[in-house]
Design an enzyme around this catalytic site. Sequence first.
Site, PDB file in Angstrom:
ATOM      1  N   ASP A  89       0.863  -1.183   0.000  1.00  0.00           N
ATOM      2  CA  ASP A  89       0.000   0.000   0.000  1.00  0.00           C
ATOM      3  C   ASP A  89       0.899   1.234   0.000  1.00  0.00           C
ATOM      4  OD1 ASP A  89      -1.728   2.112   0.587  1.00  0.00           O
ATOM      5  OD2 ASP A  89      -3.018   0.871   1.839  1.00  0.00           O
ATOM      6  N   GLU A  99      -1.926   0.294  -4.969  1.00  0.00           N
ATOM      7  CA  GLU A  99      -1.811  -0.982  -4.280  1.00  0.00           C
ATOM      8  C   GLU A  99      -1.301  -2.062  -5.237  1.00  0.00           C
ATOM      9  OE1 GLU A  99      -5.286  -1.550  -1.145  1.00  0.00           O
ATOM     10  OE2 GLU A  99      -6.073  -0.862  -3.078  1.00  0.00           O
TER      11      GLU A  99
END
Length: 439
Positions: free
Chosen positions: A16, A112
């Site tokens: 992330d 992501e």
Amino acid sequence: MSFAPNPDRFRFLHIDLNSFFASVEQQLHPEYRGKPVAVVPTMADTTCCIAASYEAKAFNVKTGTQVGEAKKMCPGIILVEGDHTEYAKYSKAINDAVDLVCPVAHNPSIDEMCCELIGREQEPPRARRIALDIKQSIYKNVGEALRCSIGMAPNRYLAKIASDMQKPDGLIGLLPSQLPRAVAHLDLRDLPGVGARTEARLHAKGITTMEQLLALDRTGMHTLWNSVWGDRMYHWLRGGVTGDDGATVTGDVQKSLGHSHVMAPEFRTDEGAWAIANKLLHKAAMRLRMEKFYTGSMSIVIRYQLTREQAERMKSKRHFSGIKQSGWGMEARFRQCQDTLTLLEAMRGMWQRRPQGEEFRRPFFVGVTLRDLVPENEHQEELFGDSGNRTQLSATMDKLNLKYGHTTLHFGSMLPARESAPTRIAFTQIPVQYGVDYM
């Protein structure tokens, strides 16, 4: 399909990127590093921040904070109008940097990545080494201002949860032997798929804490969610694998594509909104052809800003920017096509039927969506062919626009908005590069 927990190994890494848009701006502009930065769609106090650096988050400025409020909360904040082409380029560069260490198996969104570990890579010390090498590869190959948090877990659902547990620059692992107690301290909203509405429904059923949720057995979870999602979540939270493993399940065929735009103040007129709508349709039609689809319907949405008196007099909603609004939308169906001129005629017909009156004089948002998509190889040609060579005209426009930029050749109705409504990134949609532009 196996629901048994794995041995104490990590099968997935979820990467992330921390405050991605704002971090890209700090990478591009070293003078912004260490300072509060917010990325905005337009330079207007009524719009909202779409990203904030960690220095800005320290003042409680976050995604969705109205720009005017952000200025009050953090007087020295640096506002930057988003450059989504740069964000798409950096996303690809980071993806490539991760690939140098471990192949990227899935891209849930522009900020992501997910990697699947195999064999001895799943052993905790080796998985941790891979995660640290990924961080170093991003730092070395893309930029020192770009940081990420990585979650390691036996399934993708838990890996995503773990990636949110320590920010910025975190590294958290959740082993099967630690579950489910390792997530018992989280809030319900920390679970992917649990938003405000779902949380309210859970509260209404007596579930207000993670401990209460984890105390339910599989039957209780199924009853709580009233679907197989409850069964899956029961196993995911305990380290189990259910086949899709927490991944978003998508249909085989794309159903729609489109663009929307919150307009700058100078375009908040009927003429400005029409020009913006033309620009959005121009991009959508070009994407339609690049992705080899035909469309059979189109919808258009316009949102209008209301004065305080109008908002009190009529039923109104509040836009995320804080603007009190009324809205109008319409859908038109037509023979399957992919040329811009036919689509423009359909949009013009809908536009002429938009509402009139004092409360519809201040448009601030326009959205255009092409629906009922049909792959080119399933499209049936018209009996009498293409009258007016519209398909050939669009092909010629595409050829020039791919080479020189997608606004090089266009219909005159979008001319006032040629430089407006640039590519915007939804976090769940990654722009694709066509020619020299991202769309």
